[in-house]
Design an enzyme around this catalytic site. Structure first.
Site, PDB file in Angstrom:
ATOM      1  N   LYS A   3      -2.060  47.248  25.411  1.00 51.13           N
ATOM      2  CA  LYS A   3      -2.735  48.747  26.037  1.00 51.13           C
ATOM      3  C   LYS A   3      -2.134  50.099  25.282  1.00 51.13           C
ATOM      4  O   LYS A   3      -1.202  50.120  24.703  1.00 51.13           O
ATOM      5  CB  LYS A   3      -2.893  48.468  27.425  1.00 51.13           C
ATOM      6  CG  LYS A   3      -3.557  47.058  27.926  1.00 51.13           C
ATOM      7  CD  LYS A   3      -5.128  47.088  27.134  1.00 51.13           C
ATOM      8  CE  LYS A   3      -5.835  45.678  27.767  1.00 51.13           C
ATOM      9  NZ  LYS A   3      -5.495  44.609  27.187  1.00 51.13           N
TER      10      LYS A   3
HETATM   11  C1  LIG Z   1     -11.453  44.674  29.586  1.00 53.57           C
HETATM   12  C2  LIG Z   1     -10.190  43.953  30.000  1.00 53.57           C
HETATM   13  N1  LIG Z   1     -10.107  43.590  31.613  1.00 53.57           N
HETATM   14  C3  LIG Z   1      -9.022  42.986  31.886  1.00 53.57           C
HETATM   15  C4  LIG Z   1      -8.063  42.765  31.463  1.00 53.57           C
HETATM   16  C5  LIG Z   1      -6.736  42.375  32.003  1.00 53.57           C
HETATM   17  O1  LIG Z   1      -5.668  42.819  31.805  1.00 53.57           O
HETATM   18  P1  LIG Z   1      -4.228  41.994  31.838  1.00 53.57           P
HETATM   19  O2  LIG Z   1      -4.043  41.473  30.466  1.00 53.57           O
HETATM   20  O3  LIG Z   1      -3.151  43.112  32.264  1.00 53.57           O
HETATM   21  O4  LIG Z   1      -4.097  40.868  32.814  1.00 53.57           O
HETATM   22  C6  LIG Z   1      -7.924  42.965  30.141  1.00 53.57           C
HETATM   23  C7  LIG Z   1      -7.001  42.652  29.161  1.00 53.57           C
HETATM   24  O5  LIG Z   1      -6.925  42.735  27.977  1.00 53.57           O
HETATM   25  C8  LIG Z   1      -9.195  43.667  29.249  1.00 53.57           C
HETATM   26  O6  LIG Z   1      -9.220  43.909  28.039  1.00 53.57           O
END
Ligand SMILES: Cc1ncc(COP(=O)(O)O)c(C=O)c1O
Length: 405
Positions: free
Chosen positions: A186
């Protein structure tokens, strides 16, 4: 979304502060930690940088979505309207609180089509969840208006859009709550981590307790905490928070580089009149993590994607339409309601209906879209070479199409 690309002494220093004390947990051990509170400090920095009254850190973006839903009171049988193009985490979170994901079409913003949202509202709708995909935003004015009109909650999944804004406000701070992911890929990273942003103190307090077993955090020691409600362990560690603390102080630097590289690449792609670009409700607010562009037809787009692969320059150019993680077409496990544990019958029935649902409006957008990830490490020469290679491939595909017509 490459915070990790510019790893530095700043991250090492923050992590070392924690290693010096040996207190890796965010709660308790007040004496031993010698004033080092990385998670608390990062929460304060996030509030300041992104303009949120409250921020609660947790172990992932997925945990952030789940926690936000629980704190907003979304539960069994409630319908949550979300887009057909997102990451699987968005619907995982909905299902995990017992609610039902209602998938609707995206438009050329690559996020929720407000008209499709309106059509999907039923008596059971509790929440609208825009997902600000690939660094840019949904039409928030339209979605805020719909939510007000129908008394619905608005939860922003801004996991991919850290630092993007809409009419001057950070994405994630406009709805009743919003989330960022700080996973490894990210815009800024903790390694793993996430945050719930909210301007509502009650929602914040609920998040804070829910992610730590429901402990009320009022006890004189942790064992004296009471439990106003059930919770889970979605805590972030001090080590992860320490990385994020260094990164949040560098996020404006990351965003500035992204914008510069995005603009340079866009100028090159714009030479081809047949290339059009993602529509962005507030272009100044784009975080520029990706440049998303369209070709006139699915066939031309597929030819371009295949040629990029053949030339070994497909990496970083995403064709989401065929992607297993991000688009409804390939979410077979969701449509078949394949779950290790038994789902509620209402959830199962709703999911199985997805197979029959018409997503042709989304297909028409996604089948023509390529998103190019913007790297912080590119130099101007590399951007020029990359852009020119893409342009050459596109021109060849357009020529081939003309000949066949
Ligand atoms: C649009 C979106 N929502 C939620 C998440 C979830 O994040 P995490 O990987 O920190 O659980 C991601 C992760 O890529 C995402 O791209």
């Amino acid at each position: 979304m490459p915070g990790f690309e510019l790893w530095s002494d700043a991250e090492r220093k923050e992590v070392n502060d924690v290693l010096e004390t040996g207190i890796l947990m965010r709660y308790g051990f007040d004496v031993q930690r010698k004033g080092v509170w990385k998670a608390k400090e990062l929460e304060q920095e996030i509030c300041k940088r992104f303009g949120s009254k409250h921020a609660h850190l947790l172990s992932s973006g997925t945990a952030a979505l789940t926690t936000a839903m629980a704190a907003l009171g979304i539960g069994s049988g409630d319908e949550v309207i979300m887009p057909s193009f997102t990451f699987v985490a968005s619907f995982e979170a909905v299902l995990s609180v017992g609610a039902i994901p209602v998938l609707v079409d995206v438009d050329e913003t690559l996020t929720l089509d407000p008209a499709a949202v309106r059509k999907a509202i039923t008596q059971k709708t509790k929440c609208v969840m825009p997902v600000h995909m690939c660094g840019s935003m949904a039409d928030m004015n339209a979605l805020v208006a719909i939510c007000k009109e129908h008394s619905l909650l608005l939860l922003e999944d801004a996991c991919q859009s850290i630092g993007a804004t809409y009419k001057g406000k950070s994405l994630g701070t406009i709805g009743d709550a919003g989330t960022f992911s700080f996973d490894f890929v990210k815009t800024m990273t903790c390694g793993e981590g996430g945050v719930v942003l909210t301007n509502n103190e009650e929602v914040f307090i609920k998040c804070e307790r829910y992610t730590d077993h429901g402990h009320d955090h009022k006890g004189v020691d942790r064992g004296a905490d009471l439990h106003p409600f059930l919770g889970y362990n979605f805590r972030i560690s001090e080590l992860h928070a320490a990385v994020g603390l260094a990164q949040v102080k560098r996020v404006d630097q990351f965003l500035a580089i992204q914008k510069k590289n995005y603009t340079a690449l866009k100028n090159i792609l714009s030479q081809v009149p047949e290339i059009s670009f993602r529509s962005i409700p507030d272009a100044d607010g784009d975080s520029c993590t990706f440049i998303s562009w369209f070709l006139p037809t699915e066939e031309i787009t597929r030819n371009v994607v295949n040629e990029l692969k053949a030339l070994g320059i497909a990496a970083g150019n995403f064709y989401w339409y065929d992607n297993n993680w991000h688009y409804v077409k390939k979410w077979h496990h969701l449509k078949n309601a394949t779950s290790l544990n038994r789902l509620h019958e209402d959830q199962k029935t709703a999911l199985q209906k997805l197979t029959l649902q018409d997503f042709s409006a989304s297909d028409a957008v996604m089948s023509r879209c390529i998103s190019t990830a913007i790297s912080l490490l590119w130099n101007p020469q590399q951007i020029m070479e990359k852009g020119e290679k893409i342009v050459a491939v596109v021109k060849e595909a357009l020529q081939k199409n003309l000949k066949q017509a």
